[in-house]
Design a protein around this motif. Sequence first.
Motif, mmCIF file in Angstrom:
data_model
loop_
_atom_site.group_PDB
_atom_site.id
_atom_site.type_symbol
_atom_site.label_atom_id
_atom_site.label_comp_id
_atom_site.label_asym_id
_atom_site.label_seq_id
_atom_site.Cartn_x
_atom_site.Cartn_y
_atom_site.Cartn_z
ATOM 1 N N GLN A 106 0.803 -1.222 0.000
ATOM 2 C CA GLN A 106 0.000 0.000 0.000
ATOM 3 C C GLN A 106 0.838 1.275 0.000
ATOM 4 O O GLN A 106 0.400 2.305 -0.506
ATOM 5 N N ASN A 107 2.032 1.223 0.576
ATOM 6 C CA ASN A 107 2.822 2.435 0.768
ATOM 7 C C ASN A 107 3.793 2.696 -0.377
ATOM 8 O O ASN A 107 4.105 1.808 -1.164
ATOM 9 N N SER A 108 4.281 3.934 -0.422
ATOM 10 C CA SER A 108 5.234 4.292 -1.467
ATOM 11 C C SER A 108 6.594 3.650 -1.226
ATOM 12 O O SER A 108 7.352 3.399 -2.165
ATOM 13 N N PHE A 134 1.473 3.089 -5.815
ATOM 14 C CA PHE A 134 2.156 4.291 -6.295
ATOM 15 C C PHE A 134 3.118 3.916 -7.420
ATOM 16 O O PHE A 134 3.805 2.893 -7.330
ATOM 17 N N THR A 184 6.677 3.247 -6.344
ATOM 18 C CA THR A 184 7.002 2.013 -5.622
ATOM 19 C C THR A 184 7.567 0.938 -6.538
ATOM 20 O O THR A 184 8.246 0.018 -6.085
ATOM 21 N N ALA A 236 -1.692 5.022 3.937
ATOM 22 C CA ALA A 236 -1.961 4.644 2.555
ATOM 23 C C ALA A 236 -3.450 4.494 2.274
ATOM 24 O O ALA A 236 -3.930 4.887 1.204
ATOM 25 N N HIS A 251 7.427 6.330 5.974
ATOM 26 C CA HIS A 251 6.683 6.156 4.723
ATOM 27 C C HIS A 251 5.481 7.092 4.607
ATOM 28 O O HIS A 251 5.070 7.424 3.491
ATOM 29 N N GLN A 252 4.939 7.570 5.737
ATOM 30 C CA GLN A 252 3.802 8.490 5.611
ATOM 31 C C GLN A 252 4.203 9.810 4.957
ATOM 32 O O GLN A 252 3.458 10.346 4.133
ATOM 33 N N LYS A 307 6.608 10.210 2.825
ATOM 34 C CA LYS A 307 6.822 9.911 1.403
ATOM 35 C C LYS A 307 5.497 9.740 0.667
ATOM 36 O O LYS A 307 5.344 10.176 -0.474
ATOM 37 N N ASN A 308 4.521 9.094 1.322
ATOM 38 C CA ASN A 308 3.180 8.994 0.732
ATOM 39 C C ASN A 308 2.606 10.394 0.469
ATOM 40 O O ASN A 308 2.079 10.684 -0.608
#
Length: 363
Positions: A123-125, A145, A148, A269, A294-295, A297-298
Amino acid sequence: MKIVVSGGGTGGHIYPALAFIHEVKKQHPNVDVLYIGTKKGLESTIVPRENIPFHAIDISGLKRSLSLENVKTLVRFIKSVHACKKLLKQYKPDVVLGTGGYVCGPVVYAAARLGIPTIIHEQNSIPGLTNTFLSRYADKVAVCFEETKEYFPNKKVVLTGNPRASEVVGKDGREARRSLGLDEQKKTVLIVGGSRGARPINEAFLQVLHEVEQKPYQFLYVTGDVHYDKVIKAVGDVGNPPNVIIRPFIHNMPEVLGGVDVIVARAGATTLAEITALGIPSILIPSPYVTNNHQEKNARALEKKGAAIVRLESELTGAHLLDDIDRILLDEQTLTNMKEAAFRLGIRDAAERLYRVMVEMIS
């Protein structure tokens, strides 16, 4: 058709898994589903409520620093792989999907070793440790993304988006507004810090609570259960403006999002998948307490496209927050531009895309 789904620890891993299951059941009403998680994770309560068969295994996550606990985790991993192989041989699934969290490690690894088609969903970048490890063994890697893709083997990766996005599309936001006592004619700001709330977001908004009554828009302020009593006490000291509706938690969030003009939130995400599917401009305050940051970066992925304003927690104040909301809601062109930018980023058929990946693998 038989499928095994695994994902746990946080709602960000569980809700995409459930959205995928809902899509498969829509396409194949008689599908047989088994969900594998842990007893300690949120999945142990959320999944059974959906009437989905649930099986728990004993596994924990690796520490990022040297630790004796990592030795114990590796032992548990080996035991869990053995247990999963036994379970999978008995169940005989057509495909296994992992949506993240350490519980997916032994499940997907065991399936791959048994020659069962496997998919992991990131789910995350920036991918986590479990999916980075599993990408060597899984047949397909689904991402949300474009950025990713570079972290995974090119021949395996496919952009599907987050299945959760498909579940917020087409909801009646007007009904949600009415049920919450919101003015249907005013623009609405949703302030939410996740299911448990976020103290820095609460503190920033409380700093300017005495100013917001003069604003031509209204607020739905979701404090989180943990912080609700403290917030209500603070509100009692300054008064509750009539254009601020305060709730500890929102159970029908997909419907509520359909009636929102701007959202102030963390940058998980699932949240980003939902708001881009609907084209909602956002003010994002990434949590600094997550793996690989990661938040942020998201959030930067949305900021770069003009869909969001990013405020780091270290720079967040009530004045900044109110200025950011004014910048969006008091300028129709800015509001329109950000809505369009967010909508362009959304993948509204994400659940169907992931379903098609599965079908292509097993047909």
